[in-house]
Design a protein around this motif. Structure first.
Motif, mmCIF file in Angstrom:
data_model
loop_
_atom_site.group_PDB
_atom_site.id
_atom_site.type_symbol
_atom_site.label_atom_id
_atom_site.label_comp_id
_atom_site.label_asym_id
_atom_site.label_seq_id
_atom_site.Cartn_x
_atom_site.Cartn_y
_atom_site.Cartn_z
ATOM 1 N N GLU A 157 5.554 13.759 -2.603
ATOM 2 C CA GLU A 157 5.190 14.213 -3.482
ATOM 3 C C GLU A 157 3.926 14.873 -2.677
ATOM 4 O O GLU A 157 3.254 15.822 -3.054
ATOM 5 C CB GLU A 157 4.359 13.403 -5.294
ATOM 6 N N LEU A 158 3.020 14.751 -1.760
ATOM 7 C CA LEU A 158 2.834 14.973 -0.310
ATOM 8 C C LEU A 158 2.609 16.033 0.070
ATOM 9 O O LEU A 158 2.472 16.061 1.012
ATOM 10 C CB LEU A 158 2.026 13.768 -0.291
ATOM 11 N N GLY A 159 4.366 15.935 -0.290
ATOM 12 C CA GLY A 159 4.788 16.710 1.096
ATOM 13 C C GLY A 159 4.974 16.594 2.147
ATOM 14 O O GLY A 159 5.010 17.501 3.631
ATOM 15 N N LEU A 160 5.105 14.947 2.701
ATOM 16 C CA LEU A 160 5.019 14.355 3.654
ATOM 17 C C LEU A 160 6.569 14.130 4.555
ATOM 18 O O LEU A 160 7.510 13.543 3.451
ATOM 19 C CB LEU A 160 4.519 13.459 3.711
ATOM 20 N N GLU A 161 6.650 15.178 5.665
ATOM 21 C CA GLU A 161 8.078 15.214 6.049
ATOM 22 C C GLU A 161 7.945 13.706 7.336
ATOM 23 O O GLU A 161 9.949 13.426 7.269
ATOM 24 C CB GLU A 161 8.912 16.023 6.270
ATOM 25 N N ASN A 162 7.111 12.580 7.724
ATOM 26 C CA ASN A 162 7.842 12.364 9.152
ATOM 27 C C ASN A 162 6.637 10.783 8.511
ATOM 28 O O ASN A 162 5.993 9.836 9.869
ATOM 29 C CB ASN A 162 6.844 13.134 10.500
ATOM 30 N N THR A 163 7.163 10.446 7.335
ATOM 31 C CA THR A 163 6.206 8.985 7.271
ATOM 32 C C THR A 163 7.716 7.967 5.889
ATOM 33 O O THR A 163 8.224 8.919 5.535
ATOM 34 C CB THR A 163 5.765 8.954 5.757
ATOM 35 N N ASN A 164 7.745 7.084 6.445
ATOM 36 C CA ASN A 164 8.915 6.431 5.597
ATOM 37 C C ASN A 164 8.192 5.069 5.892
ATOM 38 O O ASN A 164 8.002 4.236 6.692
ATOM 39 C CB ASN A 164 10.411 6.072 6.118
ATOM 40 N N PHE A 165 8.163 3.800 4.582
ATOM 41 C CA PHE A 165 7.676 2.473 4.537
ATOM 42 C C PHE A 165 8.346 1.821 4.786
ATOM 43 O O PHE A 165 9.129 2.410 3.664
ATOM 44 C CB PHE A 165 6.317 2.602 2.717
ATOM 45 N N LYS A 166 8.283 1.202 4.954
ATOM 46 C CA LYS A 166 9.547 -0.467 4.855
ATOM 47 C C LYS A 166 8.136 -1.825 4.016
ATOM 48 O O LYS A 166 9.482 -2.362 3.434
ATOM 49 C CB LYS A 166 10.504 -1.168 5.647
ATOM 50 N N ASN A 167 7.542 -1.182 3.765
ATOM 51 C CA ASN A 167 6.284 -2.948 3.666
ATOM 52 C C ASN A 167 4.632 -2.128 3.319
ATOM 53 O O ASN A 167 4.721 -0.599 3.317
ATOM 54 C CB ASN A 167 6.268 -4.083 4.611
ATOM 55 N N THR A 168 4.739 -2.813 2.343
ATOM 56 C CA THR A 168 3.151 -2.753 1.957
ATOM 57 C C THR A 168 2.051 -2.902 3.092
ATOM 58 O O THR A 168 0.918 -2.616 2.505
ATOM 59 C CB THR A 168 2.505 -3.263 0.926
ATOM 60 N N THR A 169 2.364 -3.608 3.426
ATOM 61 C CA THR A 169 1.495 -4.331 4.936
ATOM 62 C C THR A 169 0.683 -3.278 6.116
ATOM 63 O O THR A 169 0.301 -3.596 6.644
ATOM 64 C CB THR A 169 1.535 -6.091 5.056
ATOM 65 N N GLY A 170 2.173 -2.288 6.816
ATOM 66 C CA GLY A 170 2.977 -2.431 7.793
ATOM 67 C C GLY A 170 2.962 -3.776 9.120
ATOM 68 O O GLY A 170 2.977 -3.307 10.418
ATOM 69 N N LEU A 171 2.970 -5.061 8.810
ATOM 70 C CA LEU A 171 3.800 -5.610 9.438
ATOM 71 C C LEU A 171 5.190 -5.207 9.777
ATOM 72 O O LEU A 171 5.972 -3.343 9.036
ATOM 73 C CB LEU A 171 4.384 -6.917 8.878
ATOM 74 N N PRO A 172 5.110 -4.755 11.370
ATOM 75 C CA PRO A 172 6.680 -4.491 11.993
ATOM 76 C C PRO A 172 8.213 -4.740 11.213
ATOM 77 O O PRO A 172 8.427 -5.532 10.751
ATOM 78 C CB PRO A 172 6.893 -5.437 13.446
ATOM 79 N N ALA A 173 8.884 -3.011 11.471
ATOM 80 C CA ALA A 173 9.688 -3.147 10.647
ATOM 81 C C ALA A 173 10.568 -1.983 10.894
ATOM 82 O O ALA A 173 10.392 -0.726 11.611
ATOM 83 C CB ALA A 173 9.696 -2.891 8.888
ATOM 84 N N ASP A 174 12.348 -1.875 11.276
ATOM 85 C CA ASP A 174 12.516 -0.829 11.829
ATOM 86 C C ASP A 174 12.172 0.009 10.483
ATOM 87 O O ASP A 174 12.589 0.396 9.549
ATOM 88 C CB ASP A 174 14.816 -1.484 11.285
ATOM 89 N N GLU A 175 12.541 1.472 10.902
ATOM 90 C CA GLU A 175 12.265 2.711 9.836
ATOM 91 C C GLU A 175 11.073 2.895 9.525
ATOM 92 O O GLU A 175 10.851 2.728 8.592
ATOM 93 C CB GLU A 175 13.580 2.454 9.621
ATOM 94 N N HIS A 176 9.749 1.527 9.845
ATOM 95 C CA HIS A 176 8.586 2.285 9.317
ATOM 96 C C HIS A 176 7.580 2.782 10.022
ATOM 97 O O HIS A 176 7.076 2.058 11.046
ATOM 98 C CB HIS A 176 7.984 0.740 8.826
ATOM 99 N N PHE A 177 7.861 3.876 9.588
ATOM 100 C CA PHE A 177 6.925 5.322 10.531
ATOM 101 C C PHE A 177 6.136 6.418 9.813
ATOM 102 O O PHE A 177 6.145 6.080 8.805
ATOM 103 C CB PHE A 177 7.556 5.611 11.705
#
Length: 393
Positions: A157-177
């Motif tokens: 919705e914000l038009g952002l193209e380079n963000t993908n979340f895998k959790n709510t916390t920021g703990l390390p996860a693949d493809e969380h950037f």
């Protein structure tokens, strides 16, 4: 000869005004190199909040681990839910086994414990509590996984193209950037909810005060105490992400957002952000045009229960320019939707406000309604019809 001088002076003035906004919108690469603001960081950005003007940038679209800066999006969805009435600050949330089991930064919630939303937000905003983040995510979406889907929907919705979340916390996860640019835009959106800084500006507080399991909250963002005007937002650290910070500060009606990713030490990170804030406040100033929720115009809705509806600015509206320079040709232009469908809900967009310098559009701000508007009942429509008939007899 005098006429030629006047003509040359006019041409120079016109050229200056037409290029001044472009100058504030994007600092050149050469200027960025000269500033040396974030040499030790992997990525950094500095923006003015109201206009979104970029004042400094370095590798702003490089995908990096955001660590606990992820919680800026978590907080954004929480504040949106509160604004919509879907969540109450004095509501009590029961903590699940899963939420209580979160590692990393935490406020040591126990499974089955009940805590008010207001305190859980403090736990996220001040102490970066992973357990508090998951507890509120589960309250709003039923599960952390469902809440993460909401987070990524908001990214689009914000038009952002380079963000993908895998959790709510920021703990390390693949493809969380994410990126410095994207984090700045998410922070810009969060700051629409001005009471968020009531939480993020707290340096120290207590949860469960006076109880056996009393917990001392100390803000992970030390600039809240040591840099005048800083009142948020969120730090982050993992071994992969290094030291990160999205900070915001306000001075003389100008609010800026600085993001640093990938600094080697917290001291280095804080020094970089402080230098960026110094640069913003020393070099630029803003002129406030409208406050958030200020009435801009009205809508006449004959088929609504309330016939005359206030239309407000969805966020604070300003112009920005280098100190010592003024823009005197500022104007506003309002465009309303020709067909507004009922019912309307608080925050629904019904138009656009354009801020212009001459013919140049400096910024566009959505116009919204600040209350729920229902469709008119048959009785209301009947009374309205009778009133019009009497009026024209």
């Amino acid at each position: 000869m005098r006429k030629h001088k006047i003509l040359i002076s006019m041409i120079v003035s016109i050229f200056f005004l037409s290029t001044m906004h472009a100058y504030a919108e994007e600092v050149s690469e050469e200027k960025n190199e000269t500033l040396n603001l974030a040499e030790e960081a992997k990525s950094a950005i500095l923006i003015e909040r109201d206009t979104g003007t970029i004042l400094f940038d370095k590798n702003v679209h490089e995908k990096l681990a955001p660590a606990s800066m992820t919680k800026i999006m978590t907080l954004l969805l929480i504040m949106e839910a509160i604004d919509k009435g879907e969540l109450k600050k004095d509501e009590t949330v029961r903590v699940s086994e899963r939420a209580a089991s979160m590692g990393g930064s935490q406020i040591f919630l126990e499974a089955g414990e009940e805590m008010k939303v207001n305190d859980l937000i403090k736990g996220i905003a001040v102490a970066s509590g992973n357990d508090a983040s998951v507890a509120l995510a589960e309250r709003l979406a039923g599960s952390e996984e469902a809440f993460v889907q909401m987070m990524n929907k908001k990214v689009k919705e914000l038009g952002l193209e380079n963000t993908n979340f895998k959790n709510t916390t920021g703990l390390p996860a693949d493809e969380h950037f994410s990126t410095a640019y994207d984090m700045a835009i998410i922070a810009k959106e969060l700051l629409k909810y001005e009471d968020i800084t009531n939480y993020t500006s707290i340096y120290e507080d207590y949860l469960r005060k006076g109880e056996e399991n009393e917990f001392w909250l100390v803000n992970t963002n030390k600039l809240v105490k040591f840099y005048p005007g800083v009142d948020g937002l969120k730090t982050g650290y993992t071994s992969e992400a290094k030291y990160c910070l999205t900070a915001t500060a306000e001075k003389e009606d100008m609010r800026v957002i600085a993001v640093v990713m990938g600094a080697e030490t917290p001291k280095e990170r804080n020094a970089i952000v402080s230098s960026m804030l110094d640069y913003a406040f020393n070099q630029y100033k803003t002129n406030k045009i409208f406050e958030k929720d200020e009435v801009i115009t009205n809508l006449d809705l004959l088929k609504a229960e309330k016939e005359h509806v206030d239309v407000v600015a969805s966020e604070s509206v300003s112009t920005i320019h280098p100190k010592g320079e003024n823009i005197d040709n500022i104007s506003t232009e309002v465009t309303l939707k020709p067909d507004v469908e009922l019912p309307l809900h608080r925050g629904d967009k019904v138009g656009m406000l354009r801020i212009k310098n001459g013919e140049e559009v400096l910024s566009e701000i959505p116009l919204t309604v600040n209350e729920d508007i229902e469709q008119a009942s048959y009785i209301t429509l009947f009374k309205r019809t009778i009133k019009e008939m009497v009026k024209y007899r």
